[in-house]
Design a protein around this motif. Sequence first.
Motif, PDB file in Angstrom:
ATOM      1  N   LEU A   3       0.703  -1.025  -0.009  1.00  0.00           N
ATOM      2  CA  LEU A   3      -0.013   0.027  -0.079  1.00  0.00           C
ATOM      3  C   LEU A   3       0.845   1.358   0.225  1.00  0.00           C
ATOM      4  O   LEU A   3       1.811   1.122   0.731  1.00  0.00           O
ATOM      5  CB  LEU A   3      -1.103  -0.241   1.237  1.00  0.00           C
ATOM      6  CG  LEU A   3      -1.951  -1.164   1.376  1.00  0.00           C
ATOM      7  CD1 LEU A   3      -2.396  -1.188   2.705  1.00  0.00           C
ATOM      8  CD2 LEU A   3      -2.697  -1.298   0.403  1.00  0.00           C
ATOM      9  N   GLY A   4       0.442   2.320  -0.662  1.00  0.00           N
ATOM     10  CA  GLY A   4       1.122   3.742  -0.661  1.00  0.00           C
ATOM     11  C   GLY A   4       2.670   3.327  -1.685  1.00  0.00           C
ATOM     12  O   GLY A   4       2.430   2.526  -2.661  1.00  0.00           O
ATOM     13  N   ARG A   5       3.591   4.166  -1.476  1.00  0.00           N
ATOM     14  CA  ARG A   5       4.806   4.012  -2.126  1.00  0.00           C
ATOM     15  C   ARG A   5       4.497   4.353  -3.593  1.00  0.00           C
ATOM     16  O   ARG A   5       5.169   3.543  -4.292  1.00  0.00           O
ATOM     17  CB  ARG A   5       5.310   2.553  -1.680  1.00  0.00           C
ATOM     18  CG  ARG A   5       5.611   2.409  -0.196  1.00  0.00           C
ATOM     19  CD  ARG A   5       5.872   1.066   0.194  1.00  0.00           C
ATOM     20  NE  ARG A   5       6.887   0.296  -0.604  1.00  0.00           N
ATOM     21  CZ  ARG A   5       7.332  -0.827  -0.233  1.00  0.00           C
ATOM     22  NH1 ARG A   5       6.651  -1.630   0.695  1.00  0.00           N
ATOM     23  NH2 ARG A   5       8.331  -1.495  -1.077  1.00  0.00           N
ATOM     24  N   GLY A   6       3.749   5.411  -3.742  1.00  0.00           N
ATOM     25  CA  GLY A   6       3.405   5.546  -5.277  1.00  0.00           C
ATOM     26  C   GLY A   6       4.575   5.629  -6.132  1.00  0.00           C
ATOM     27  O   GLY A   6       4.728   5.050  -7.257  1.00  0.00           O
ATOM     28  N   ALA A   7       5.585   6.743  -5.896  1.00  0.00           N
ATOM     29  CA  ALA A   7       6.601   6.725  -6.697  1.00  0.00           C
ATOM     30  C   ALA A   7       7.531   5.497  -7.013  1.00  0.00           C
ATOM     31  O   ALA A   7       7.876   5.104  -8.184  1.00  0.00           O
ATOM     32  CB  ALA A   7       7.353   7.991  -6.423  1.00  0.00           C
TER      33      ALA A   7
END
Length: 479
Positions: free
Chosen positions: A326-330
């Motif tokens: 989850l998250g950690r888009g870049a």
Amino acid sequence: MEEQKRQAALIIELQELLGKQGVLIDASDCAAYSKGARYGDGVSLAVVRPNSHEQVVGIVRICVAYQQPLIVQGANTGLVAASTPDRSGRFLILSLERLKSHIQIDPINRSVEVDAGVSLHELNEALLPYGLFFPIDLAANPSIGGMIAANTGGAKLIKYGDVRQNVLGLRVVLMEPAGEILDLQTALRKNNTGPDLKQLFVGSSGAYGIITRAVLQVHYLPKQTATALVVPRDQAAVLELLQVLERDCSEFLSAFEGISGGALQAVLRQFPSISNPFFPEDCPNYCVLVELSSGITVTHVGFDLQDILNACLERLFGDVVQNAVLGRGAELWHIRHSISEALRHEGRIIAFDVAMPRSSLVAFRADALACIAKDYPWIEARDFGHWADGGFHFNLVWPHLVTQAYDIQTVQAIRSTIYDLVVLRYQGCFSAEHGVGPYNLEFYQRYTSILAQHLAGTLQHSLDPSRLLGLTWFGRELS
């Protein structure tokens, strides 16, 4: 001898128009323009590099007068050899890389007027101070003219559409009448005063005219995004997950990118600086990169998209979803955008840019993998793609370190097998977003109806009666 005299006189006229800096004639200077990003390694007569619309007009008039064939080239990032010459040495390359002085932004209309040689990155840098962007998400950095000619899609098509849906107007230099400008520039979103002629040139692979300027619709940058790399229960669960996200997250869903375990492992092998996002667990057999985005901040609406996405996935955990980062888009998008480059290091790529109804994707993938495993066991599947819009990069790799030497006849047999599956069994298409160029022209001729080819060829003949523009001919005679 007469041909050499013709070519020498042609070059002199072009140099008088453009100056010597605008005409490259040495083989070493022309080499980079003659080799494609993946396919196409030809020889050009010369490379002309205009820096104004008037110079493009002059080039066309000279070429028509001398009956000189030419290839239009933007950033040369295309993957079907539509922007590179053949080995004959008879083609002139018309590079638009210097046609990039004009970027006029209308923030109220949410539109931009831009020269065809401007790159996607340059355009987005200019739009950034206005909080706007052109939302075609690609790993490459093509020119605007090339994107229009190929009708590029990208990873965010499910939310923003492809290039075709974001083109408001065009300026095109025609081959017939030679050098005449067809001015279809408009910033209107609604215009029913006649046929929408600009769409003739979108997705035409540059065969109908030379796009020199465009008016594009642009969008506000998201103010919040949410990201997850999701491991589905099995392949069928990929589409179950998509249905839930579209139902429960509706207009927020901006990307849904399938990534096979083979593609993910290739990225980790080739780029040691990129770590396994699932560590300490092994890479899964398949995962999906999901993104939600919104132009509204958390402060204004009181909800956080990451919380919404996390809650949605939690409800599916143990049934549709087995695991998720989850998250950690870049970091996750960096993995996605590194796949193509990683595969180039693994071996010779046999690339398929296909599309079909989303409901057919699971069955097609199973059939295609079974065909490869049965008849070509040394070939490795490294597929990924835009499942939300039915796009699928069923990319295969012929590894460097196998006993079977790379064989073009075998590759063509694989192509025919896969494309027959896509088009004939699953009612799909052989080119989802790369257009039609010499590399896949035979498949256009095989799968497109004779009547459609005749109509496309009739238009092409009207616009370029001497067939001087490019290597792609869409026509077929009716029997």
